[in-house]
Design a protein around this motif. Structure first.
Motif: not given
Length: 173
Positions: A106, A132, A134, A109, A129
């Motif tokens: 991933g 799409k 988190q 973020v 994330e």
């Protein structure tokens, strides 16, 4: 996401979808297929000029299926990133490990801590994330941050160490 087909575990990622044309990777190998779904659960897949037909019967949880082909039936379970994270979290809630590891690939973020920060159970340390969605990674024991090995915007792989921790074990009251 992780897909269980009998005893086989596959890592499946949707790359793109344009109408019936789907690009995906299975265990890192790219595939381009044409998929047509009918309302009755019938599915037709065209890959490299070969047509495959299957019947999909959705289980009660919505994350498991029985897939019937002409000659075989398969039990298929979909383990999305949230379920995988919660399973890993449940397994580690009793005792905090000295590192936080990404359970899936991933993008970082947010990194909510710095080296030397003292943390309490439930504190969020990093947000990743994937597909799409988190996921917040938290600590389950009092600890201090020994080292932060990622920064915001970094891409991470499955099982990559994100942070190392020093667990606080003193029981002074």
């Amino acid at each position: 996401m992780e897909i269980h087909i009998g005893k086989r575990v596959a890592d499946v990622s949707l790359v793109s979808k344009d109408g019936n044309k789907v690009r995906l990777t299975i265990d890192g190998i790219p595939y381009e297929v044409d998929v047509v779904m009918a309302e009755n659960g019938a599915c037709s897949i065209l890959h490299n000029g070969v047509s495959y037909n299957a019947e999909l019967i959705r289980g009660e949880s919505g994350k498991n299926y029985t897939v019937n082909t002409h000659f075989l039936s398969y039990g298929v379970d979909i383990v999305d990133t949230q379920v995988k994270y919660l399973r890993m979290r449940r397994n580690s809630e009793e005792r905090q490990d000295n590192k936080i590891i990404s359970p899936m690939p991933g993008k970082v973020v947010k990194v909510a801590v710095q080296k030397g920060d003292r943390l309490e159970p439930g504190d969020i340390v990093v947000v990743i994330e994937a597909m799409k969605m988190q996921s917040n990674y938290k600590v389950s024991s009092a600890c201090t941050v020994r080292d932060v090995q990622v920064k915001e915007g970094d891409s991470v792989t499955s099982n990559q160490v994100l942070l190392t921790l020093d667990i606080i074990t003193d029981k002074e009251d």
